[in-house]
Design a protein around this motif. Structure first.
Motif, PDB file in Angstrom:
ATOM      1  N   TRP A   1      15.493  33.838  60.320  1.00  0.00           N
ATOM      2  CA  TRP A   1      14.582  33.250  61.300  1.00  0.00           C
ATOM      3  C   TRP A   1      13.595  32.299  60.629  1.00  0.00           C
ATOM      4  O   TRP A   1      13.316  31.219  61.140  1.00  0.00           O
ATOM      5  N   LEU A   2      13.091  32.670  59.462  1.00  0.00           N
ATOM      6  CA  LEU A   2      12.166  31.797  58.746  1.00  0.00           C
ATOM      7  C   LEU A   2      12.844  30.477  58.378  1.00  0.00           C
ATOM      8  O   LEU A   2      12.235  29.405  58.501  1.00  0.00           O
ATOM      9  N   ALA A   3      14.102  30.515  57.979  1.00  0.00           N
ATOM     10  CA  ALA A   3      14.840  29.290  57.659  1.00  0.00           C
ATOM     11  C   ALA A   3      14.961  28.395  58.898  1.00  0.00           C
ATOM     12  O   ALA A   3      14.804  27.172  58.811  1.00  0.00           O
ATOM     13  N   MET A   4      15.218  29.001  60.061  1.00  0.00           N
ATOM     14  CA  MET A   4      15.300  28.218  61.300  1.00  0.00           C
ATOM     15  C   MET A   4      13.947  27.600  61.652  1.00  0.00           C
ATOM     16  O   MET A   4      13.877  26.435  62.067  1.00  0.00           O
ATOM     17  N   LEU A   5      12.867  28.365  61.488  1.00  0.00           N
ATOM     18  CA  LEU A   5      11.538  27.836  61.784  1.00  0.00           C
ATOM     19  C   LEU A   5      11.186  26.679  60.860  1.00  0.00           C
ATOM     20  O   LEU A   5      10.614  25.671  61.292  1.00  0.00           O
ATOM     21  N   ARG A   6      11.535  26.799  59.594  1.00  0.00           N
ATOM     22  CA  ARG A   6      11.257  25.715  58.645  1.00  0.00           C
ATOM     23  C   ARG A   6      12.047  24.463  59.014  1.00  0.00           C
ATOM     24  O   ARG A   6      11.513  23.352  58.970  1.00  0.00           O
ATOM     25  N   ALA A   7      13.302  24.643  59.377  1.00  0.00           N
ATOM     26  CA  ALA A   7      14.123  23.497  59.781  1.00  0.00           C
ATOM     27  C   ALA A   7      13.537  22.827  61.019  1.00  0.00           C
ATOM     28  O   ALA A   7      13.476  21.595  61.106  1.00  0.00           O
ATOM     29  N   ARG A   8      13.078  23.625  61.984  1.00  0.00           N
ATOM     30  CA  ARG A   8      12.470  23.061  63.187  1.00  0.00           C
ATOM     31  C   ARG A   8      11.205  22.297  62.851  1.00  0.00           C
ATOM     32  O   ARG A   8      10.943  21.219  63.380  1.00  0.00           O
ATOM     33  N   HIS A   9      10.414  22.855  61.954  1.00  0.00           N
ATOM     34  CA  HIS A   9       9.168  22.196  61.555  1.00  0.00           C
ATOM     35  C   HIS A   9       9.456  20.857  60.873  1.00  0.00           C
ATOM     36  O   HIS A   9       8.766  19.866  61.116  1.00  0.00           O
ATOM     37  N   GLU A  10      10.474  20.824  60.030  1.00  0.00           N
ATOM     38  CA  GLU A  10      10.794  19.596  59.286  1.00  0.00           C
ATOM     39  C   GLU A  10      11.429  18.522  60.159  1.00  0.00           C
ATOM     40  O   GLU A  10      11.177  17.337  59.949  1.00  0.00           O
ATOM     41  N   THR A  11      12.259  18.912  61.100  1.00  0.00           N
ATOM     42  CA  THR A  11      13.004  17.936  61.901  1.00  0.00           C
ATOM     43  C   THR A  11      12.431  17.721  63.304  1.00  0.00           C
ATOM     44  O   THR A  11      12.773  16.745  63.968  1.00  0.00           O
ATOM     45  N   GLY A  12      11.604  18.664  63.771  1.00  0.00           N
ATOM     46  CA  GLY A  12      11.072  18.565  65.116  1.00  0.00           C
ATOM     47  C   GLY A  12      12.012  19.092  66.183  1.00  0.00           C
ATOM     48  O   GLY A  12      11.720  19.019  67.369  1.00  0.00           O
TER      49      GLY A  12
END
Length: 99
Positions: A84-95
């Motif tokens: 889940w943390l990896a998904m949140l980081r990806a969302r933060h980086e890409t929007g």
């Protein structure tokens, strides 16, 4: 001391529950940081178990819960904290959410 199961609910309980619902709506989602509210289904405040059910017996008492919106809770589903943390980081980086 907690009352017995099946005990009657008082007006004080209803008032406290209403106050807790208002407090949840004032907080941003712990995951996406968007405002939560009861009028939009995706933004509805929910409580999420940080650890998925399948892992809870192996982590002892560390079954923390936090307030998050319905959309994040649904997306997280039964992912491990690291997934889940990896998904949140990806969302933060890409929007946007990763597929």
């Amino acid at each position: 001391m907690p009352e017995e199961a099946g005990a009657s609910v008082t007006q004080r309980d209803y008032d406290a529950a209403w106050m807790l619902e208002l407090m949840a709506e004032l907080m941003p989602c712990a995951y996406c940081r968007m405002p939560m509210n009861y009028r939009e289904p995706k933004r509805h405040p929910t409580r999420d178990h940080i650890w998925p059910k399948a892992m809870r017996s192996t982590v002892g008492n560390r079954t923390g819960k936090l307030w998050c919106c319905q959309e994040c809770n649904s997306r997280k589903a039964d992912k491990t904290p690291s997934e889940w943390l990896a998904m949140l980081r990806a969302r933060h980086e890409t929007g946007k959410w990763p597929s």
